[in-house]
Write an enzyme that holds these catalytic residues in place. Structure first.
Site, PDB file in Angstrom:
ATOM      1  N   SER A   1       0.831  -1.207   0.000  1.00 50.87           N
ATOM      2  CA  SER A   1       0.000   0.000   0.000  1.00 50.87           C
ATOM      3  C   SER A   1       0.861   1.250   0.000  1.00 50.87           C
ATOM      4  CB  SER A   1      -0.897   0.020   1.237  1.00 50.87           C
ATOM      5  OG  SER A   1      -1.411   1.327   1.425  1.00 50.87           O
TER       6      SER A   1
ATOM      7  N   HIS B   1      -1.281  -1.366  -4.142  1.00 50.11           N
ATOM      8  CA  HIS B   1      -2.524  -1.014  -3.451  1.00 50.11           C
ATOM      9  C   HIS B   1      -2.590   0.500  -3.255  1.00 50.11           C
ATOM     10  CE1 HIS B   1      -5.922  -2.102  -0.765  1.00 50.11           C
ATOM     11  NE2 HIS B   1      -5.517  -1.086  -0.026  1.00 50.11           N
TER      12      HIS B   1
ATOM     13  N   ASP C   1      -4.810   3.560  -1.748  1.00 52.66           N
ATOM     14  CA  ASP C   1      -5.876   3.893  -0.800  1.00 52.66           C
ATOM     15  C   ASP C   1      -6.435   5.283  -1.082  1.00 52.66           C
ATOM     16  OD1 ASP C   1      -6.040   1.594   1.013  1.00 52.66           O
ATOM     17  OD2 ASP C   1      -3.953   2.083   1.460  1.00 52.66           O
TER      18      ASP C   1
ATOM     19  N   MET D   1      -9.112   8.007  -0.012  1.00 52.79           N
ATOM     20  CA  MET D   1      -9.945   8.382   1.141  1.00 52.79           C
ATOM     21  C   MET D   1     -10.490   9.787   0.941  1.00 52.79           C
ATOM     22  SD  MET D   1      -7.615   7.002   4.282  1.00 52.79           S
ATOM     23  CE  MET D   1      -6.681   5.462   4.166  1.00 52.79           C
TER      24      MET D   1
ATOM     25  N   HIS E   1      -8.436   0.949  -3.740  1.00 54.59           N
ATOM     26  CA  HIS E   1      -9.340   0.734  -2.609  1.00 54.59           C
ATOM     27  C   HIS E   1     -10.057   2.047  -2.304  1.00 54.59           C
ATOM     28  CE1 HIS E   1      -9.472  -0.388   2.014  1.00 54.59           C
ATOM     29  NE2 HIS E   1     -10.680  -0.262   1.479  1.00 54.59           N
TER      30      HIS E   1
ATOM     31  N   MET F   1     -12.207   4.242  -0.248  1.00 54.59           N
ATOM     32  CA  MET F   1     -12.831   4.489   1.057  1.00 54.59           C
ATOM     33  C   MET F   1     -13.532   5.829   0.953  1.00 54.59           C
ATOM     34  SD  MET F   1      -9.701   3.004   3.323  1.00 54.59           S
ATOM     35  CE  MET F   1      -8.608   3.095   1.901  1.00 54.59           C
TER      36      MET F   1
ATOM     37  N   MET G   1     -11.230  -5.857   5.801  1.00 54.36           N
ATOM     38  CA  MET G   1     -10.445  -4.886   6.579  1.00 54.36           C
ATOM     39  C   MET G   1     -10.104  -5.511   7.922  1.00 54.36           C
ATOM     40  SD  MET G   1      -9.798  -2.280   4.767  1.00 54.36           S
ATOM     41  CE  MET G   1      -8.867  -1.498   6.086  1.00 54.36           C
TER      42      MET G   1
ATOM     43  N   ASP H   1      -6.384  -6.420   4.702  1.00 56.11           N
ATOM     44  CA  ASP H   1      -5.787  -5.081   4.655  1.00 56.11           C
ATOM     45  C   ASP H   1      -5.749  -4.485   6.052  1.00 56.11           C
ATOM     46  OD1 ASP H   1      -4.993  -2.505   4.054  1.00 56.11           O
ATOM     47  OD2 ASP H   1      -6.730  -2.028   2.804  1.00 56.11           O
ATOM     48  N   GLY H   2      -4.532  -4.310   6.552  1.00 54.24           N
ATOM     49  CA  GLY H   2      -4.355  -3.586   7.804  1.00 54.24           C
ATOM     50  C   GLY H   2      -3.659  -4.377   8.878  1.00 54.24           C
TER      51      GLY H   2
HETATM   52  C1  DX5 Z   1      -6.099   1.600   5.835  1.00 53.65           C
HETATM   53  C2  DX5 Z   1      -5.715   1.243   4.425  1.00 53.65           C
HETATM   54  C3  DX5 Z   1      -4.586   0.305   4.332  1.00 53.65           C
HETATM   55  C4  DX5 Z   1      -3.296   0.785   4.951  1.00 53.65           C
HETATM   56  C5  DX5 Z   1      -2.650  -0.413   5.574  1.00 53.65           C
HETATM   57  O1  DX5 Z   1      -7.334   2.195   5.848  1.00 53.65           O
HETATM   58  O2  DX5 Z   1      -6.813   0.658   3.737  1.00 53.65           O
HETATM   59  O3  DX5 Z   1      -4.369  -0.136   3.005  1.00 53.65           O
HETATM   60  O4  DX5 Z   1      -2.391   1.360   4.057  1.00 53.65           O
HETATM   61  O5  DX5 Z   1      -1.534   0.005   6.274  1.00 53.65           O
HETATM   62  P1  DX5 Z   1      -0.726  -0.987   7.222  1.00 53.65           P
HETATM   63  O6  DX5 Z   1      -0.269  -2.137   6.392  1.00 53.65           O
HETATM   64  O7  DX5 Z   1       0.386  -0.124   7.708  1.00 53.65           O
HETATM   65  O8  DX5 Z   1      -1.658  -1.425   8.325  1.00 53.65           O
HETATM   66 ZN    ZN Z   2      -6.403  -0.274   1.721  1.00 55.66          ZN
END
Ligand code: DX5
Ligand code: ZN
Length: 219
Positions: free
Chosen positions: A7, A32, A34, A36, A65, A67, A136, A174-175
Site C-alpha cells: 500500500s 494497493h 488507498d 480516502m 481501494h 474508502m 479490513m 488489509d491492515g
Molecule cells: C487503511 C488502508 C490500508 C493501509 C494499511 O485504511 O486501507 O491499506 O495502508 O496500512 P498498514 O499495512 O500499515 O496497516
Molecule cells: Zn487499503
C-alpha cells in the site's frame, strides 16, 4: 502462491515512482492505492489524477481501494484513470451489486470490502460476481494500526464460502499485517496481502518484500 499488494499510503508521496519501482523489482504482485475522501473515513489521501500518473509509472495491476461515501460518482473515472481492480465498500452509499456489475462492464475487476464490524452475510450473496473480497483487519483510515484479531473468524468463514462455492474470488486482507503475522493471516485463508508500513515504511523496501515472501514460503 500468496500475492503481495504493497500500500502506497506509507510510501514517500514525493517519490512514488521510485518507491513502487522498488516494490515491483522485489516482486510485488499489485500496487494497493488507498483513496480516502475525509468523509467515509477521517482522512484524505489521493484521487483520480494520482492513479492516472501511477498507471504510467508501473505495469503492475493497480489495486484501488475506495474508502469514499459515494463510489457511484467516481467508479468510471478511476477505471478510466487505470484502476485494474476497483474495491468499493459494502458500507458505502449505493447498490453494491450494481456497482460490481458496472465495474466489470467498464473493464476492471470488481472487489468489495467490509469493515471489521460488518458481518460476512452482507457480502456472501455477492461472491459469485466478485473478482476479490477485501477484509479490513483494521478500521479503515490510517496505516500503521494493529491487526484486529476478531476478524479471524470472518476470514475463515469467507474462505470456506469461497471454496465451497468454487468462486474465482481472491480474498485480500488489509491492515496491520507484517513479517510477524503474515503467515498466520494466510493460513486463515487470505491469498492477497496488503502491507503498507511493513513495506513502504521500512528503510529497505526490497528487503521488506523479500522477508514477507520468505515468511509465506510454501503457502
Ligand atoms: C487503511 C488502508 C490500508 C493501509 C494499511 O485504511 O486501507 O491499506 O495502508 O496500512 P498498514 O499495512 O500499515 O496497516
Ligand atoms: Zn487499503
Amino acid at each position: 502462491m500468496i500475492k503481495l499488494s504493497p500500500s502506497i499510503l506509507s510510501a514517500d508521496f514525493a517519490n512514488l515512482e521510485r518507491d513502487i519501482t522498488k516494490a515491483a523489482l522485489a516482486g510485488a504482485d499489485y500496487i494497493h492505492v488507498d483513496v480516502m475522501d475525509g468523509h467515509f473515513v477521517p482522512n484524505i489521501t489521493i484521487g483520480v489524477p494520482v492513479v492516472k500518473s501511477l498507471r504510467r509509472a508501473t505495469s503492475l495491476p493497480l489495486d484501488v481501494h475506495l474508502m469514499i461515501t459515494d463510489p457511484d460518482d467516481y467508479i468510471e473515472a478511476f477505471i478510466r484513470a487505470g484502476a485494474d481492480i476497483l474495491t468499493v465498500h459494502a458500507e458505502a452509499n449505493g447498490d453494491t451489486l450494481a456497482q460490481i456489475r458496472r465495474i466489470r462492464a467498464l473493464g476492471a475487476r470488481p472487489s468489495v470490502s467490509i469493515k471489521p464490524g460488518t458481518p460476512i452475510e452482507t457480502v456472501l450473496p455477492l461472491l459469485p460476481e466478485l473478482s476479490m473480497l477485501l477484509v479490513m483487519t483494521v478500521e479503515p483510515g490510517f496505516g500503521g494500526q494493529g491487526f484486529i484479531e476478531n476478524t479471524i473468524p470472518k476470514i475463515r468463514a469467507l474462505r470456506d464460502a469461497i471454496d465451497a462455492g468454487g468462486y474465482a474470488c481472491e480474498l485480500e486482507a488489509d491492515g496491520g499485517i507484517g513479517a510477524k503475522n503474515i503467515r498466520a493471516v494466510c493460513e486463515y485463508g487470505i491469498n492477497v496481502v496488503v502491507a503498507g508500513s511493513a513495506v513502504f515504511g521500512q528503510p529497505d523496501i526490497g528487503a521488506a518484500i523479500a522477508q514477507l515472501r520468505a515468511n509465506t514460503e510454501g503457502l
